[in-house]
Scaffold this motif. Structure first.
Motif, short mmCIF file in Angstrom:
data_model
loop_
_atom_site.label_atom_id
_atom_site.label_comp_id
_atom_site.label_asym_id
_atom_site.label_seq_id
_atom_site.Cartn_x
_atom_site.Cartn_y
_atom_site.Cartn_z
N UNK A 181 -5.49 8.36 3.29
CA UNK A 181 -5.54 6.95 3.67
C UNK A 181 -4.58 6.15 2.82
N UNK A 193 -7.99 4.75 10.92
CA UNK A 193 -8.34 4.45 9.54
C UNK A 193 -9.40 3.36 9.49
N UNK A 234 0.85 -1.18 0.00
CA UNK A 234 0.00 0.00 0.00
C UNK A 234 0.89 1.24 0.00
N UNK A 288 -8.78 -4.21 0.41
CA UNK A 288 -9.45 -3.32 1.34
C UNK A 288 -9.25 -1.89 0.88
N UNK A 326 -9.34 1.99 1.81
CA UNK A 326 -9.20 2.79 3.02
C UNK A 326 -9.80 4.18 2.86
N UNK A 327 -10.35 4.66 3.96
CA UNK A 327 -10.81 6.04 4.02
C UNK A 327 -9.65 6.96 4.37
N UNK A 328 -9.90 8.28 4.41
CA UNK A 328 -8.84 9.24 4.69
C UNK A 328 -8.43 9.30 6.15
N UNK A 354 -13.19 -2.71 8.54
CA UNK A 354 -12.10 -2.91 9.50
C UNK A 354 -11.60 -1.56 9.99
#
Lengths: 113, 114
Positions: free
Chosen positions: A43, B90, A36, B103, B105-107, B33
């Motif tokens: 994020x 997160x 990632x 997955x 992810x949000x900010x 999550x």
């Protein structure tokens, strides 16, 4: 338990140079591995993942990673660094049962002009 | 399709207070999550909810709790806040429950405890 080790908390490369970010994992089951990227105040965004099949995985933005079971490694590479690649990169392994990710400590990539 | 949204984005609390953070997953995603990110401990898994049931839990004290609603939106609550709870929280959503799934992810919500 599974774990991830990222060698080098900071990596600095020149624009146009090869990017190599190292990741080693520990897992008692066949690992599912992820890279990632995180830009400041954002994020995480998935670059690529390895689950099964081909061991060379291509991702977004020109990144790729090779799963080497014998070396328990999943290093991330990009042939030519761009200024926009400057960010923090995380390697992660997925634990059995569900969506739990175990992350490495992260590597901050700096790209010099 | 809208991404994962988290509210609020920033929060300042004092020790001893409690806080609730909210996460709205991508439409159609049933797994949510939560992770805590700090400079010292890095990214650590808090818990996962799938179809309103907690399926996984990380190694955090009972002050950290969560829930998921029938529309898949999730909340996490931290009671009796401590200075060490200051972190970026997160949320991530996934369409299914398998460990090969991506997955999203949000900010994040940045919590500061004074």
């Amino acid at each position: 338990a599974q774990s991830v080790t990222q060698l080098g908390s900071h990596v600095s490369v020149s624009e146009g140079a090869l990017v190599l970010l190292r990741c080693n994992y520990s897992s008692s089951v066949p690992p599912y591995l992820f890279w990632y990227v995180q830009y400041p105040n954002q994020g995480l965004q998935l670059l690529l993942k390895y689950t099964t099949g081909a061991t060379l995985v291509k991702g977004i933005n020109g990144f790729e990673a090779e799963f080497k079971k014998s070396e328990t490694s999943f290093h991330l590479t990009k042939p030519s660094a761009h200024m926009s690649d400057a960010a923090e990169y995380f390697c992660a392994v997925s634990e059995t049962g569900g969506n739990k990710l175990v992350f490495g400590a992260g590597t901050i990539l700096r790209v010099k002009s | 399709k809208a991404g994962v949204t988290q509210t609020p984005r920033y929060l300042i609390k004092t020790r001893g207070q409690q806080v609730t953070l909210s996460c709205s997953p991508i439409s159609g995603h049933r797994s949510v999550s939560w992770y805590q990110q700090t400079p010292g401990q890095g990214l650590q898994f808090l818990f996962e909810y799938f179809s309103e049931t907690q399926r996984n839990k990380g190694n955090f004290p009972g002050r950290f709790s969560g829930r998921q609603f029938s529309n898949s939106r999730s909340e996490m609550n931290v009671s009796t806040l401590e200075l060490g709870d200051s972190a970026l929280y997160l949320c991530a959503s996934s369409s299914r429950g398998g460990r090969a799934n991506e997955q999203f992810f949000g900010p994040g919500t940045r919590l500061t405890v004074l």
